[in-house]
Write an enzyme that holds these catalytic residues in place. Sequence first.
Site, short mmCIF file in Angstrom:
data_model
loop_
_atom_site.label_atom_id
_atom_site.label_comp_id
_atom_site.label_asym_id
_atom_site.label_seq_id
_atom_site.Cartn_x
_atom_site.Cartn_y
_atom_site.Cartn_z
CG HIS A 154 27.33 -13.87 -11.65
ND1 HIS A 154 28.08 -13.88 -10.49
CD2 HIS A 154 27.37 -15.15 -12.10
CE1 HIS A 154 28.56 -15.08 -10.27
NE2 HIS A 154 28.14 -15.89 -11.22
CG HIS A 201 30.97 -13.27 -13.80
ND1 HIS A 201 31.37 -13.11 -12.50
CD2 HIS A 201 30.54 -14.54 -13.88
CE1 HIS A 201 31.19 -14.23 -11.84
NE2 HIS A 201 30.68 -15.12 -12.65
CG HIS A 216 25.06 -20.40 -12.06
ND1 HIS A 216 25.94 -20.83 -13.00
CD2 HIS A 216 25.64 -19.28 -11.53
CE1 HIS A 216 27.00 -20.04 -13.04
NE2 HIS A 216 26.85 -19.08 -12.16
CG HIS A 248 34.58 -21.33 -11.29
ND1 HIS A 248 34.14 -22.54 -11.77
CD2 HIS A 248 33.47 -20.71 -10.81
CE1 HIS A 248 32.84 -22.64 -11.58
NE2 HIS A 248 32.41 -21.57 -10.97
CE1 TYR A 257 27.81 -22.22 -10.46
CE2 TYR A 257 29.89 -23.20 -9.77
CZ TYR A 257 29.19 -22.22 -10.44
OH TYR A 257 29.88 -21.23 -11.08
CD GLU A 267 28.88 -19.24 -8.66
OE1 GLU A 267 28.34 -18.48 -9.49
OE2 GLU A 267 30.09 -19.51 -8.67
#
Length: 309
Positions: A154, A201, A216, A248, A257, A267
């Site tokens: 992503h 995501h 990112h 997260h 990251y 990431e």
Amino acid sequence: MAMTGVLRPGHAQIRVLNLEESIKFYRDVMGLIETGRDDQGRVYFKCWDEQDHSSYIIREAPQAGVDFIGFRVLDEATLESLESNLNAYGVETRRLPAGDLLETGERVRFTLPSGHEFELFATKTKVGNGMPLTNPGPWCADAEKGISPIRFDHALLYGPNIADVKKIFVDVLGFFMVERVIAEDNTTEVGIWLSCSHKVHDIAFVEHPEPGKLHHCSFLMESWERVLRGGDIMSMNKVEVDIGPTRHGITRGCTIYAWDPSGNRFETFMGGYHPYPDYECLTWTMDNFGQGLDYPQRKLHESFLTIVS
Ligand SMILES: [Fe+2]
């Protein structure tokens, strides 16, 4: 769930300051596989377990950042129907010819209200993952080179007008909202995480005054142990790390990251959960955003929130 329409992130084209240095970084440190070079000077990479010809393309430029992100759709008929739906919605599109990107068919390109160039395509040559389609092994030698992520997973993009961006993704492209961050007014969405699949995501946006910025590109790792091993490899190669290893709250992703040699953040992550389109969108409030960003440390990392390329 049935997978139709837009399938997945297909490729990102990223600007780098020094091509040779970046090739070494993405090939030897990240462990991506180089699959081609074209007459525009672009270098094509894929992750070891991806079937398609390329997912990460770099070109040399005076400024780092993202040129465009492309998503693969089911087939050419789907591409045509999404193109006409975009046009009917008022989004202007243009076609880029087959072969403009190596081993890739026609692409439908448009500019998002956030200033990002975004495109859809239906055709890209399948080169396989180095293992046979009959009786394959679980991994091959390429899975052990460098950080060696499984796939380009992503991207998080920063730009203005994300309320309008959301409408295009949800109302026209068939994505659904998975998580969001709302401002102090408890209404305005300042961050949106969208899925077109079963992933937590496929793309995300954060409201930001400058258009077209990259926060990112993200690469999926097979396990938490592989994320940590990736961190070891970053340190061995003096890669500049932004945050992590940590988890997260938003998406539950377990992550590191870091920056490539040009200052493009990337990431390496694993985890999260598996939403369906009928799931209710999760909301994070600003007063708790520290947990959303870094759940164990509950910390708002200045660099993470402000540095984009
Ligand atoms: Fe991410």
